[in-house]
Write an enzyme that holds these catalytic residues in place. Structure first.
Site, PDB file in Angstrom:
ATOM      1  CD  GLU A 306      -2.769  -1.239   2.472  1.00  0.00           C
ATOM      2  OE1 GLU A 306      -2.351  -0.940   3.606  1.00  0.00           O
ATOM      3  OE2 GLU A 306      -3.959  -1.510   2.239  1.00  0.00           O
ATOM      4  CB  CYS A 398      -8.754   1.906   7.553  1.00  0.00           C
ATOM      5  SG  CYS A 398      -8.205   1.290   5.945  1.00  0.00           S
TER       6      CYS A 398
HETATM    7 ZN   LIG Z   1      -8.295   2.946   4.428  1.00  0.00          ZN
END
Ligand SMILES: [Zn+2]
Length: 640
Positions: A306, A398
């Site tokens: 990420e 998230c």
């Molecule tokens: Zn996120």
């Protein structure tokens, strides 16, 4: 109880902030583009979020920690943080108007958090339930400090916006406990996932207790010396532990971590004036805008880790652009704007809000994107491991509550004040009130159809007999703004390159008319950016556009080119996607008939070229994609 301003970042007593932030009840958005998004957030997303926190097990985990339930812990280690982000959103929503249902759910959740806290102040349901003997031993990946940061932000929001100090009590005990573990005379250490730094600075702003700021600075200063060890995912760069913060020259590693850290570092600068921190952030910002950001404001190109990629590593289909990274970028740029007063940061906030952030939530507020690609085949393969379709929630969830807290606090990012006057950074219908100095209140209402129309009328509703200055951001995308003040045309030259400033003795009813012409335009990317070479993207005002297959009945959008010599035309479609301006362009199909034998490669020019067919293209705003039937989508279009 002291009356606190209702806002996420309070710079009223911050020594190195250029401007004072304004509260959510001082900057209200009403009747416009963002007010609609806020209404959906309040009426749909917040209840939806609570259902998902129940279904996914986040609340169950806290019940286990509180001894109120039996069973197994569910989900990844950072499940608590989603509850806290949701609570933070609800906290802000108090300032805008909160439904009794959501209020009741939040009340239960707060009591649950209180009950889950251990006697010594520790709080993290994963370690309490699953691994009590491993508390504070898995700093690189354990997320205890990350969860603590989100809890602090929720507590600050509830104290300021709801006058409710219950979470603040929990947080004070938790941070007291953390201070028995980490600190100059305790253990060295720094969080594997930054987030707690900006939260601690805000806690010190709220309470006036400098020990919280000291702890934030401690964590910042400890980073970059290898305390976290190499991450199996991307070495020490993965969690920004390769280089000390003050020596950092580029953005690297996990994008959300890097951008939350940058936000926290900016907060430490704002309070301390440590120039070496601001210099480091300035270098990272240049790296971001020159090498590592999508045209939508999306950041963090790589699925692997990420993470930020190398310079110009910005693929279209395979780009990651996590919604949280867009939000973290907005948070960082807001602090950079407060530190410097430079409009380039507000420009990037705008670009990100309308595109790479807003694409993360559906128009109905109940489905989300974690990844925000610039090209999709409309199939589950390729476009991302987290599926082509917007999801009601994610195993790693998230992003959805992060969207909720951002929308609930959005007005905060629109304007600031100083002794000299008001600064307007973002444009939207609503009203702004501020106290310039003790006893000097001023106010304006803003009438506009922005972002669909660039005509913005500000009318003074409150003033006194002394002069003050109105500063209006001149967006970087706008070539030729014009300004009328109290009916008279004003020469915009010499009124500031990035903020147009007008200072005078105002009278109630005075009007300022700012016009930001927004004809549709084509943009191209630096040719070093390999994935977009020979392509153009359509933009209008702050919006990036895309082609969706459902608007192209006669051609495959993945097989068209755009005729850049033909004019672009925009038209208002009130019934489409909640009301949008679409843009019409002329294109050509890329003929594929002569490839009907199924071959993948052949000698160049081995067959007679087939003439391309003209086709009309209709582009819609990127944020609104994937709200109709699933299908291919593209932002960058090859030029004919
Ligand atoms: Zn996120």
């Amino acid at each position: 109880m002291q009356d606190h301003p209702k806002l996420p970042v309070d710079t009223a007593r911050t020594p190195h902030a250029r401007w004072r932030t304004l509260a959510l009840d001082a900057v209200t958005l009403s009747g416009g583009f963002w007010a609609e998004r806020q209404t959906v957030n309040a009426e749909r997303s917040l209840m939806h979020g609570h259902r998902m926190l129940e279904d996914a097990g986040n609340l169950h985990n806290l019940r286990l920690a509180a001894g109120q339930a039996q069973g197994e812990y569910k989900g990844p280690v950072f499940m608590d943080s989603d509850v806290y982000k949701w609570l933070e959103a609800v906290g802000y929503q108090h300032a805008l108007g909160l439904s009794p249902e959501v209020r009741a759910r939040a009340d239960e959740a707060i009591e649950l958090v209180r009950a889950a806290q251990a006697d010594d102040g520790y709080l993290d349901s994963y370690y309490q339930v699953v691994a009590p003997d491993r508390r504070w031993t898995e700093i690189p990946h354990g997320h205890e400090l990350y969860c603590a940061g989100h809890l602090i932000q929720a507590a600050v929001a509830f104290q300021r916006c709801a006058g409710d100090g219950r979470l603040l009590e929990v947080v004070r005990r938790l941070v007291d406990h953390i201070r028995t573990v980490f600190g100059p005379d305790k253990r060295p250490g720094t969080p594997g996932h930054p987030e707690v730094e900006m939260a601690l600075v805000e806690l010190s702003r709220l309470t006036g207790d400098a020990r919280y700021l000291d702890l934030a600075r401690f964590f910042v200063d400890q980073r970059g010396y290898g305390l976290l060890g190499p991450s199996p995912i991307g070495g020490r760069a993965y969690y920004q532990d390769r280089v000390p913060v003050r020596e950092t020259t580029e953005l690297e590693g996990h994008a959300v971590r890097a951008l939350y850290l940058a936000s926290g570092v900016a907060d430490v600068y704002l309070e301390t004036g440590d120039q070496s921190l601001l210099d480091s952030l300035g270098r990272q910002w240049q790296d971001l805008v020159q090498h590592k950001i999508s045209v939508t404001g999306g950041a963090g190109a790589r699925h692997d880790g990420e993470a930020f990629g190398r310079p110009y590593e910005l693929p279209n289909e395979a780009v990651y652009n996590e919604t949280c990274a867009a939000i973290a970028s907005i948070m960082w740029n807001w602090r950079m704007l407060l530190a410097t007063g430079e409009a380039r940061f507000a420009d990037l906030i705008e670009e990100t809000l309308y595109n790479g952030f807003l694409s993360g939530v559906s128009l109905d507020g109940e489905r989300f994107y974690y990844i925000n690609p610039l090209l999709s085949r409309g199939e589950n393969s390729g476009a991302g491991r987290r599926s082509r379709d917007r999801q009601p929630w994610y195993r790693v969830a998230c992003c959805p509550p992060n969207v909720m807290r951002t929308l609930a606090s959005l007005g905060h990012y629109f304007a600031t004040a100083s002794r000299a006057g008001l600064q307007i950074h973002q444009y939207g219908a609503g009203s702004i009130r501020a106290e310039l100095s003790a006893g000097r209140s001023v106010g304006v209402v803003v009438d506009t159809e922005y972002p669909w129309d660039g005509h913005i009328v500000l009318t003074v509703t409150e003033t006194d007999g002394s002069p003050w200055e109105l500063r209006l951001r001149r967006p970087g995308w706008c070539q030729a703004p014009s300004l009328r003040v109290a009916g008279e045309q004003v020469d915009v030259h010499g009124r500031g390159a990035d903020y147009l400033s007008v200072g005078r003795v105002w009278r109630v009813g005075d009007r300022v008319e700012l016009t930001l012409p927004m004809p549709p335009r084509l943009v191209e990317a630096n040719p070093r950016l390999e994935s977009t070479r020979g392509c153009a993207a359509i933009e209008r005002g702050p919006m990036v556009y895309c082609l969706e297959q459902c608007d192209a009945p006669t051609a495959a959008v993945l097989g068209v080119q755009i005729d850049t010599a033909a004019p672009l035309e925009s038209s208002w479609k009130p019934d489409l996607l909640g009301g949008v301006h679409v843009i019409h362009a002329r294109g050509l199909t890329v003929p594929s008939e002569s490839w009907s034998d199924g071959s993948l490669y052949r000698p160049l020019e081995s067959v007679e070229p087939v003439a391309p067919e003209p086709v009309s293209l209709t582009a819609v705003p990127y944020y609104a994609w994937a709200n109709r039937e699933p299908g291919p989508m593209r932002v960058w279009i090859p030029r004919a």
